[in-house]
Design an enzyme around this catalytic site. Structure first.
Site, PDB file in Angstrom:
ATOM      1  N   PHE A 154       0.811  -1.226   0.000  1.00 40.71           N
ATOM      2  CA  PHE A 154       0.000   0.000   0.000  1.00 40.71           C
ATOM      3  C   PHE A 154       0.842   1.272   0.000  1.00 40.71           C
ATOM      4  O   PHE A 154       0.354   2.335  -0.354  1.00 40.71           O
ATOM      5  CB  PHE A 154      -0.924   0.004   1.238  1.00 40.71           C
ATOM      6  N   LYS A 178      -1.417  -6.933  -9.325  1.00 35.83           N
ATOM      7  CA  LYS A 178      -2.344  -7.063  -8.190  1.00 35.83           C
ATOM      8  C   LYS A 178      -1.888  -6.029  -7.158  1.00 35.83           C
ATOM      9  O   LYS A 178      -1.022  -6.297  -6.323  1.00 35.83           O
ATOM     10  CB  LYS A 178      -2.261  -8.492  -7.606  1.00 35.83           C
ATOM     11  N   GLU A 181      -4.973  -3.745  -1.925  1.00 31.05           N
ATOM     12  CA  GLU A 181      -6.421  -3.527  -1.862  1.00 31.05           C
ATOM     13  C   GLU A 181      -6.762  -2.299  -1.019  1.00 31.05           C
ATOM     14  O   GLU A 181      -7.905  -1.867  -0.973  1.00 31.05           O
ATOM     15  CB  GLU A 181      -7.134  -4.781  -1.336  1.00 31.05           C
ATOM     16  N   ARG A 182      -5.753  -1.718  -0.339  1.00 29.42           N
ATOM     17  CA  ARG A 182      -6.048  -0.555   0.506  1.00 29.42           C
ATOM     18  C   ARG A 182      -6.052   0.739  -0.300  1.00 29.42           C
ATOM     19  O   ARG A 182      -6.755   1.683   0.048  1.00 29.42           O
ATOM     20  CB  ARG A 182      -5.034  -0.451   1.632  1.00 29.42           C
ATOM     21  N   CYS A 286       9.612   1.894   3.016  1.00 26.65           N
ATOM     22  CA  CYS A 286      10.536   0.786   3.273  1.00 26.65           C
ATOM     23  C   CYS A 286      11.944   1.299   3.487  1.00 26.65           C
ATOM     24  O   CYS A 286      12.793   0.586   3.995  1.00 26.65           O
ATOM     25  CB  CYS A 286      10.510  -0.187   2.111  1.00 26.65           C
ATOM     26  N   GLU A 385       9.548  -4.294  12.782  1.00 26.05           N
ATOM     27  CA  GLU A 385       9.237  -3.206  11.857  1.00 26.05           C
ATOM     28  C   GLU A 385       7.910  -2.596  12.298  1.00 26.05           C
ATOM     29  O   GLU A 385       6.863  -3.240  12.176  1.00 26.05           O
ATOM     30  CB  GLU A 385       9.120  -3.736  10.422  1.00 26.05           C
TER      31      GLU A 385
HETATM   32  P1  NAD Z   1       1.744  -6.691   2.932  1.00 24.95           P
HETATM   33  O1  NAD Z   1       2.815  -7.709   2.947  1.00 24.95           O
HETATM   34  O2  NAD Z   1       0.670  -6.767   3.960  1.00 24.95           O
HETATM   35  O3  NAD Z   1       0.981  -6.695   1.515  1.00 24.95           O
HETATM   36  C1  NAD Z   1       1.693  -6.666   0.306  1.00 24.95           C
HETATM   37  C2  NAD Z   1       0.861  -7.364  -0.772  1.00 24.95           C
HETATM   38  O4  NAD Z   1       0.653  -8.729  -0.400  1.00 24.95           O
HETATM   39  C3  NAD Z   1      -0.521  -6.748  -0.964  1.00 24.95           C
HETATM   40  O5  NAD Z   1      -0.811  -6.709  -2.348  1.00 24.95           O
HETATM   41  C4  NAD Z   1      -1.441  -7.708  -0.226  1.00 24.95           C
HETATM   42  O6  NAD Z   1      -2.730  -7.782  -0.799  1.00 24.95           O
HETATM   43  C5  NAD Z   1      -0.732  -9.029  -0.374  1.00 24.95           C
HETATM   44  N1  NAD Z   1      -0.963  -9.923   0.786  1.00 24.95           N
HETATM   45  C6  NAD Z   1      -1.186  -9.552   2.071  1.00 24.95           C
HETATM   46  N2  NAD Z   1      -1.350 -10.635   2.851  1.00 24.95           N
HETATM   47  C7  NAD Z   1      -1.224 -11.718   2.051  1.00 24.95           C
HETATM   48  C8  NAD Z   1      -1.279 -13.116   2.283  1.00 24.95           C
HETATM   49  N3  NAD Z   1      -1.506 -13.639   3.499  1.00 24.95           N
HETATM   50  N4  NAD Z   1      -1.107 -13.942   1.237  1.00 24.95           N
HETATM   51  C9  NAD Z   1      -0.869 -13.451   0.001  1.00 24.95           C
HETATM   52  N5  NAD Z   1      -0.806 -12.116  -0.267  1.00 24.95           N
HETATM   53  C10 NAD Z   1      -0.978 -11.260   0.741  1.00 24.95           C
HETATM   54  O7  NAD Z   1       2.469  -5.262   2.979  1.00 24.95           O
HETATM   55  P2  NAD Z   1       1.814  -3.822   3.112  1.00 24.95           P
HETATM   56  O8  NAD Z   1       1.326  -3.646   4.504  1.00 24.95           O
HETATM   57  O9  NAD Z   1       0.890  -3.551   1.980  1.00 24.95           O
HETATM   58  O10 NAD Z   1       3.113  -2.909   2.869  1.00 24.95           O
HETATM   59  C11 NAD Z   1       4.024  -2.591   3.875  1.00 24.95           C
HETATM   60  C12 NAD Z   1       5.204  -3.520   3.874  1.00 24.95           C
HETATM   61  O11 NAD Z   1       5.858  -3.490   2.609  1.00 24.95           O
HETATM   62  C13 NAD Z   1       6.270  -3.124   4.879  1.00 24.95           C
HETATM   63  O12 NAD Z   1       6.752  -4.291   5.502  1.00 24.95           O
HETATM   64  C14 NAD Z   1       7.340  -2.476   4.036  1.00 24.95           C
HETATM   65  O13 NAD Z   1       8.646  -2.505   4.580  1.00 24.95           O
HETATM   66  C15 NAD Z   1       7.256  -3.300   2.804  1.00 24.95           C
HETATM   67  N6  NAD Z   1       7.852  -2.629   1.666  1.00 24.95           N
HETATM   68  C16 NAD Z   1       9.074  -3.047   1.250  1.00 24.95           C
HETATM   69  C17 NAD Z   1       9.692  -2.410   0.194  1.00 24.95           C
HETATM   70  C18 NAD Z   1      11.049  -2.837  -0.266  1.00 24.95           C
HETATM   71  O14 NAD Z   1      11.540  -2.277  -1.225  1.00 24.95           O
HETATM   72  N7  NAD Z   1      11.677  -3.818   0.343  1.00 24.95           N
HETATM   73  C19 NAD Z   1       9.046  -1.355  -0.458  1.00 24.95           C
HETATM   74  C20 NAD Z   1       7.780  -0.965  -0.027  1.00 24.95           C
HETATM   75  C21 NAD Z   1       7.191  -1.619   1.046  1.00 24.95           C
END
Ligand code: NAD
Length: 500
Positions: A154, A178, A181-182, A286, A385
């Protein structure tokens, strides 16, 4: 189509908006007000099937486009993204909460990846060796992998998808995104602009959804490559499941980024940099700095300055003028962050600035800048985190101890050092085991023409996103060895055909 007035968002399949087959919908909330503003379909396996089928059908003709022609579509797309960047920023701020300036900034960073891939004819060049044997030459090609999928978080609804699809498309692949969804609306607007730029139908598709859609992509035999960015537990799951299903996967995970401050640092400059990196976008980056390692005697003076500056950060709705920090993404995120702050207090850290009740009227999900001092590596506020506007100052006796601390963290996305000593900076850049390192630069985000990715639990896979790693991820190498003995067929009078 004015997406922002729609009550139910569509999917984007085969070059147009289509109603989802799923009966499941989720709420999209404006985090600055707490209001539900629209509903997002949570795609079923049948929806995912339709998107992958459209991408597979579009693949043969798109991959046959000369790379320069694909680059021209990207050039046109760049112009459209630039022309619409204020409108795009508004969509981001409405669903994510970050300030408009920050939102526009992420659109600009995304555009830089498009600029990078306009050089795709050059980036796809292989190597050639003449006469590896008598009448035998060898050369290498890079070819697209097929239908690729991107699953994104998100926190950057524009930039993170753009780390992926411009490179994938320019390399001749087709794509299913994909998004989170937020904050799902921006992905649809980018799909519209891609179509306007001349991208053929089916080359880029959007399915909204949650785990069900993700699992359908992970299992789909026609999806050949998956790029993921999100939290570490999900990144690990995506990597393990995707690779077990025979796909190539790059899965970028979470982060806990440290800034090391040495006693010789310019403290005013350092304070400004750390406050921007810690509290910008409410700490939901991130590459946000969340741990500050104060080395030697610098601690007290640094904490005093950080506290004074943190108290001046203006918190409010991201679209209000002069606001520096917006809300966090959801009520649950706010409650989680406040819970961590409570935990830090009970574990004995010194709470210097308390953002738990920022006093913003209304039902928005606000947390104010929060600063802890005397945090120890055993505390949950240090280990986990938090992904919110919480800075934790850890005291360290030496640069060597600071480096050891960072190298012991499971995360290794980014880190920075603030110093006037070239020698110390050089030692830090050599010894620190982290993917992206800044020297007097708080958020060392590589430019589009370098690749982006962390180490350890911050990246599962071998190739980073964008830059040359992105080109390698979205292409397969092929090596040719050819023999053309003289059979006398090159008759006199042979003319080169006209090119073009
Ligand atoms: P998230 O892991 O909750 O969600 C990421 C994606 O995975 C979304 O599209 C979500 O729909 C999907 N998802 C969520 N739960 C799932 C499950 N159980 N099974 C399959 N798919 C699932 O992350 P978020 O809260 O949207 O984003 C924040 C996180 O992303 C933080 O940990 C941040 O550090 C990380 N991030 C990392 C980078 C990087 O470059 N390493 C960049 C941006 C964000």
């Amino acid at each position: 189509m004015d997406l922002t007035t729609l009550e139910r968002l569509p999917l984007w399949i085969g070059g147009k908006a289509v109603a989802a087959l799923t009966k499941r919908y989720g709420d999209v909330t404006n985090p600055a007000t707490g209001e539900v503003i629209r509903h997002v379909p949570l795609a079923s396996a049948a929806d995912v099937d339709a998107a992958v089928a459209a991408a597979a059908a579009a693949l043969p003709s798109w991959r046959a486009y000369p790379p320069l022609r694909r680059a021209r579509v990207m050039m046109h797309f760049r112009e459209l993204m630039l022309a619409h960047r204020k409108e795009l920023a508004k969509i981001i701020t409405q669903e994510h909460g970050k300030t408009l300036a920050d939102a526009e900034g992420e659109v600009t960073r995304g555009i830089e990846v498009v600029e990078f891939v306009t050089a795709i004819p050059h980036l796809l060049k292989g190597e050639f060796s003449e006469n590896v044997g008598t009448d035998v030459d060898s050369y290498s090609l890079r070819q697209p992998v097929g239908v690729c999928a991107g699953i994104t978080p998100f926190n950057f609804p524009c930039m993170v998808p753009m780390w992926m699809y411009p490179v994938a498309l320019a390399c001749g692949n087709t794509f299913v995104l994909k998004p989170s969804e937020r904050d799902p609306t921006l992905a649809l607007r980018m799909a519209e602009l891609l179509a306007e730029a001349g991208l053929p139908a089916g080359v880029f598709n959007v399915v909204h959804g949650d785990k069900e859609a993700v699992d359908a992509l992970l299992a789909h035999p026609q999806v050949k490559a998956i790029s993921f960015v999100g939290s570490t537990p999900i990144a690990k799951y995506i990597y393990e499941t995707g690779t077990a299903n025979g796909k190539r996967v790059q899965a970028l995970g979470g982060a806990k980024n440290h800034a090391v401050v040495l006693p010789d640092a310019d403290l005013d400059f350092t304070t400004e940099a750390i406050v921007g990196a810690g509290y910008g976008s409410a700490g939901e980056r991130c590459m946000a700095i969340s741990a500050v390692v104060a080395v030697g005697e610098v601690g007290d003076a640094l904490v005093e300055r950080l506290a004074a500056r943190a108290r001046r950060v203006e918190v409010g709705p991201g679209d209000a003028p002069s606001v520096e920090m917006g809300p966090v993404i959801t009520r649950a995120a706010r409650d989680r962050i406040v819970g961590y702050v409570d935990g830090g207090v009970s574990e004995g850290a010194r709470l210097v600035v308390d953002g738990r009740q920022p006093g913003i009227p209304g039902d928005g999900f606000f947390v104010g800048p929060t600063l802890f001092d005397h945090v120890t590596p055993q505390m949950a506020i240090y280990r986990d985190e938090i992904f919110g506007p919480v800075l934790c100052v850890v005291r360290s006796a030496s640069l060597a101890d600071a480096i050891a601390l960072i190298n012991a963290s499971p995360y290794a996305n980014g880190t920075a050092i603030f110093t006037r000593s070239g020698h110390a900076a050089r030692r830090f850049q050599q010894d620190v085991e982290v993917g992206m390192v800044g020297v007097n630069v708080p958020i060392p985000v590589p430019m589009a023409f370098f690749s982006f990715g962390g180490w350890r639990a911050s990246l599962f896979g071998d190739l980073n996103v964008h830059g040359m790693d992105g080109v390698r991820f979205y292409t397969r190498g092929k090596t040719l060895t050819t023999r053309w003995p003289d059979d006398g067929s090159a008759a006199p009078g042979f003319h080169m055909p006209m090119l073009g």
